[in-house]
Every structure is written in C-alpha cells, then in structure tokens.
Motif scaffolding. Structure first.
Motif, mmCIF file in Angstrom:
data_model
loop_
_atom_site.group_PDB
_atom_site.id
_atom_site.type_symbol
_atom_site.label_atom_id
_atom_site.label_comp_id
_atom_site.label_asym_id
_atom_site.label_seq_id
_atom_site.Cartn_x
_atom_site.Cartn_y
_atom_site.Cartn_z
ATOM 1 N N VAL A 9 0.830 -1.206 0.000
ATOM 2 C CA VAL A 9 0.000 0.000 0.000
ATOM 3 C C VAL A 9 0.862 1.252 0.000
ATOM 4 O O VAL A 9 0.634 2.181 -0.794
ATOM 5 C CB VAL A 9 -0.944 -0.003 1.221
ATOM 6 C CG1 VAL A 9 -1.599 1.355 1.401
ATOM 7 C CG2 VAL A 9 -2.013 -1.077 1.051
ATOM 8 N N ALA A 10 1.866 1.303 0.875
ATOM 9 C CA ALA A 10 2.721 2.490 0.965
ATOM 10 C C ALA A 10 3.428 2.755 -0.357
ATOM 11 O O ALA A 10 3.462 3.896 -0.845
ATOM 12 C CB ALA A 10 3.729 2.321 2.097
ATOM 13 N N ALA A 46 0.431 10.847 3.346
ATOM 14 C CA ALA A 46 -0.010 10.559 4.716
ATOM 15 C C ALA A 46 -0.514 9.121 4.816
ATOM 16 O O ALA A 46 -0.226 8.406 5.794
ATOM 17 C CB ALA A 46 -1.108 11.538 5.138
ATOM 18 N N GLY A 47 -1.246 8.682 3.796
ATOM 19 C CA GLY A 47 -1.718 7.304 3.773
ATOM 20 C C GLY A 47 -0.569 6.315 3.759
ATOM 21 O O GLY A 47 -0.609 5.277 4.441
ATOM 22 N N ILE A 61 -6.825 -3.969 2.794
ATOM 23 C CA ILE A 61 -6.320 -3.057 1.758
ATOM 24 C C ILE A 61 -7.451 -2.312 1.050
ATOM 25 O O ILE A 61 -7.409 -1.091 0.877
ATOM 26 C CB ILE A 61 -5.472 -3.832 0.722
ATOM 27 C CG1 ILE A 61 -4.161 -4.283 1.348
ATOM 28 C CG2 ILE A 61 -5.190 -2.952 -0.506
ATOM 29 C CD1 ILE A 61 -3.299 -5.132 0.428
ATOM 30 N N SER A 62 -8.475 -3.025 0.642
ATOM 31 C CA SER A 62 -9.533 -2.435 -0.164
ATOM 32 C C SER A 62 -10.227 -1.279 0.547
ATOM 33 O O SER A 62 -10.411 -0.202 -0.017
ATOM 34 C CB SER A 62 -10.556 -3.510 -0.545
ATOM 35 O OG SER A 62 -11.598 -2.946 -1.322
ATOM 36 N N THR A 63 -10.583 -1.495 1.804
ATOM 37 C CA THR A 63 -11.271 -0.440 2.558
ATOM 38 C C THR A 63 -10.361 0.757 2.790
ATOM 39 O O THR A 63 -10.778 1.912 2.632
ATOM 40 C CB THR A 63 -11.765 -0.991 3.907
ATOM 41 O OG1 THR A 63 -12.689 -2.058 3.672
ATOM 42 C CG2 THR A 63 -12.450 0.092 4.716
ATOM 43 N N PHE A 64 -9.107 0.491 3.157
ATOM 44 C CA PHE A 64 -8.157 1.569 3.433
ATOM 45 C C PHE A 64 -7.965 2.456 2.204
ATOM 46 O O PHE A 64 -8.058 3.691 2.278
ATOM 47 C CB PHE A 64 -6.819 0.969 3.875
ATOM 48 C CG PHE A 64 -5.758 1.986 4.201
ATOM 49 C CD1 PHE A 64 -5.743 2.633 5.421
ATOM 50 C CD2 PHE A 64 -4.773 2.292 3.270
ATOM 51 C CE1 PHE A 64 -4.762 3.571 5.727
ATOM 52 C CE2 PHE A 64 -3.786 3.225 3.560
ATOM 53 C CZ PHE A 64 -3.781 3.866 4.797
ATOM 54 N N LEU A 65 -7.706 1.838 1.044
ATOM 55 C CA LEU A 65 -7.469 2.620 -0.171
ATOM 56 C C LEU A 65 -8.767 3.216 -0.719
ATOM 57 O O LEU A 65 -8.756 4.305 -1.303
ATOM 58 C CB LEU A 65 -6.798 1.746 -1.234
ATOM 59 C CG LEU A 65 -5.345 1.356 -0.932
ATOM 60 C CD1 LEU A 65 -4.804 0.424 -2.017
ATOM 61 C CD2 LEU A 65 -4.453 2.588 -0.827
ATOM 62 N N GLY A 66 -9.874 2.517 -0.533
ATOM 63 C CA GLY A 66 -11.154 3.068 -0.972
ATOM 64 C C GLY A 66 -11.483 4.363 -0.251
ATOM 65 O O GLY A 66 -11.984 5.328 -0.854
#
Length: 380
Positions: A9-10, A46-47, A61-66
C-alpha cells in the motif's frame, strides 16, 4: 522477499503521487502548484505513512485505499486529480492479488502485476522485447524468462547515490532481477532512476545469452561489455522511453533528459567502487559504442545517424542474446572491438572492415566467425 500488505500500500501510494502529483511536474508558470494537487499529494503520502499501522493484512487493503480515493474525490470538484483517483481505486481492487514478486510473462495475473514495481517492469520488459524483435527478429518468449523481486529498505546507503539499486542473477531459470527501493517519498526524478535501473538490469544482464534456455554465469561489476557497452544501449533505450508520453515519465523534456544524464554519468565517475583501470575500460566501452555508429555513418554504411544507431543496436542485441554468449566471451569481444574503435590511430581501412564485420554478424549470427574476422583485422 515478498512485500507485506502495508508495504504494498505504501509503495503504491508513493508511486501514484510521483506519477500524477509531483510538484515539479504540476506547477503552473506564474501560479505555482494548484491547491487540489498539493492537498491530494499530502493525502497520499499521509496514507503511505500510516499504512504500517492501519493495514495489517491483505483483507484490509480495499477499505483503506477506498477511503483515500473517496477523500481525493472530495478535494477535486474539477477533476484535476482524476488520474490519481483512478489509480488508487485500481490499487484498492488489485493489491491483494500479489506481493511484488514473480514472473510477469507466463506467470502472474494482470492483478498481481499491480504490486511493487511489477507494473513498471512489465511495461519496460514489453517495450524492450519489441525493440529486440524489431532489431534482430528474436523474440524473448517465456523461457528462460525473467522474474522480478521488489524490496524496500530504510538504509539509504544501500541505494546511494540514487533512489534504487538493482541486481540480476542469470544463473537460474527463470532469471531473477531484484529491485531495492529506499523506503521513503518518491519523486518524478526518482521514477527516472527506477526506469533506468530496470532498463539496465534487463538489457545488460537479463538478456545475456537469452537464446539459450540454460543459465549463464553472472557478470562482475568490472565487466566492461555489460557495464559499459550494454549500459550505453540501456541508457539510450531509457532516454527513448522518457521521451514518450506516459504516466511513468511525468518529468520529460530537458529536465528529464538532464536527470538521466546525471544518473548515467555517475556510473562512469571515480565515485564508483571499482579499480581505476576497470573504470577506464568501462568508459572506453561507452566511447566505442558511440564510435561504431559514427564509423557506419562516415563510411556510408548507414543512411543517417538514426540508421547508424539502429545498426549498432541490432549488432549489440544480436551479440548479447546469442545462445553461446557468456560474460567472459562478450568481454573478450568488447576488448577486440575496442582495439580498433578506441585504439591509437587504427586507420580508416581497419575501421571500415570492422564495421562491415559487425553488420554481417547481424545476418550470420556466427560469433566465432566475427571473432576470427576481428582478429584478422587487428592482427592479433
């Protein structure tokens, strides 16, 4: 080493920020960087910073990036950052499928190729494969194949003086290319470092002896064929890539060309940790590559400078991918070539004969004949 969920993700967010929201590439003359771009970039970075704590598994992952994509859309009423939003939503759907490692062709799914540096590696490998086929008629295929590994490190010295370092192991099947990035913010300039490194690892190492399915010995850092002659071709190919309009090269034009030259020249500077005599050979190989093109043009063996460069590219690809090619044999071939190309006043006749031999080799692919012809020209 496979990337963890938070690392995927990062890295994905930092790459998206570099591709679409880099301040150097988004600045409007006389106005600076639009506030929506500054805010969106800050949101992505920041994410990336909090991912280590908030992304604990692939399932999150999906919820965080969504959520990040939703926040970006709320900042962008005029669609200025639409491409960044699209990329983050793509990552939210696909990052669970891979870990940044694997063989792109004949192996990974399209979704898995979105992780790590696989998407960029895939684009470059396909482009180099097309260039190879156009120059020689040879197709890369899936055997022995290239497999990639994406690693991150918090040790800046491992990647110095640039943002990334690469290593290749062609003794195994598939051949392995490891790319190690500094674990930090990525800029548009850093994208050029990454692109050059991938071009180098594939062109200078991954393609060596590719016509044979067998593993090959790995070249040492002092091999002036791999690190000088072939690197010059890799640099040219990266320059061509940077001139194309694509998301991976937001910094183009004179600024992008200057950054690439800086990276390229650094590989031929005294700062590189190899003996001076070997650096001299590396520089000579770079000069010899350029000299061969000039000889072809000066002796009307090429219709233009572009045609001459294409002929040198075809010769170089043919030698590099030859089934019998090894780093030792190619280094000795380079030594033979340099005797004429950068020797003390070899004479026009020898230069012309050498150029004819190189062109003929593209058609015959007979390396033993080429070596014998050069030995006859040089009197060795």
């Amino acid at each position: 080493m496979p990337l963890e969920a938070s690392q995927k993700v990062a890295l994905g967010l930092r790459l998206a920020a570099a591709c679409y929201l880099d301040p150097e590439c988004c600045s409007v003359v006389g106005q600076g960087v639009p506030s929506s771009i500054r805010s969106a970039r800050a949101k992505l970075l920041a994410g990336a910073s909090v991912a280590a704590h908030e992304v604990t598994s692939d399932a999150s992952i999906s919820t965080f990036l969504g959520d990040i994509a939703d926040d970006l859309e709320s900042l962008d009423a005029q669609g200025v950052i639409a491409e960044a939003v699209i990329q983050v939503r793509l990552l939210s759907r696909t990052l669970h499928a891979g870990n940044g490692d694997g063989q792109i062709h004949g192996g990974l799914s399209e979704e898995a190729c979105q992780t790590g540096l696989l998407r960029l590696s895939k684009a470059i490998e396909e482009r180099l494969g097309a260039a190879l086929k156009n120059a020689t008629g040879f197709e890369m295929g899936t055997k022995p194949g290239l497999s990639y590994t994406t690693c991150v490190t918090d040790e800046a010295a491992r990647c110095a003086p640039f943002f990334v370092t690469g290593d290749a192991d062609i003794s195994c099947t598939p051949r392995e290319i490891a790319l190690t990035l500094f674990d930090g913010e990525i800029s548009a300039r850093a994208l050029l470092h990454i692109a050059y490194t991938i071009h180098h690892e594939i062109t200078c190492h991954g393609l060596q002896g590719l016509a044979s399915d067998a593993g090959k010995p790995n070249a040492h850092a002092t091999c002036f064929w791999s690190e000088g002659w072939m690197d010059t071709l890799a640099f040219d190919l990266t320059q061509d890539w940077a001139k194309e309009k694509n998301a991976w090269t937001p910094l183009n034009g004179p600024d992008g060309e200057g950054e690439l030259w800086k990276i390229h020249d650094a590989r031929y500077s005294a700062a590189v940790n190899i003996p001076k005599v070997q650096m001299d050979y590396r520089r000579a190989a770079r000069a010899g590559f350029r000299r061969l093109a000039r000889i072809l043009q000066d002796n009307c063996l090429a219709s233009s400078q572009i045609d001459a460069c294409e002929l040198v590219k075809a010769f170089t690809f043919t030698a590099q991918t030859h089934a019998d090619a090894t780093c030792t044999r190619l280094r000795l071939l380079a030594a033979r070539l340099l005797t004429v190309l950068v020797g003390d006043n070899p004479g026009r006749r020898k230069e012309t004969e050498l150029a004819h031999s190189c062109i003929s080799f593209v058609a015959t692919r007979d390396m033993a004949l080429l070596e014998a012809q050069i030995d006859k020209i040089t009197g060795i």
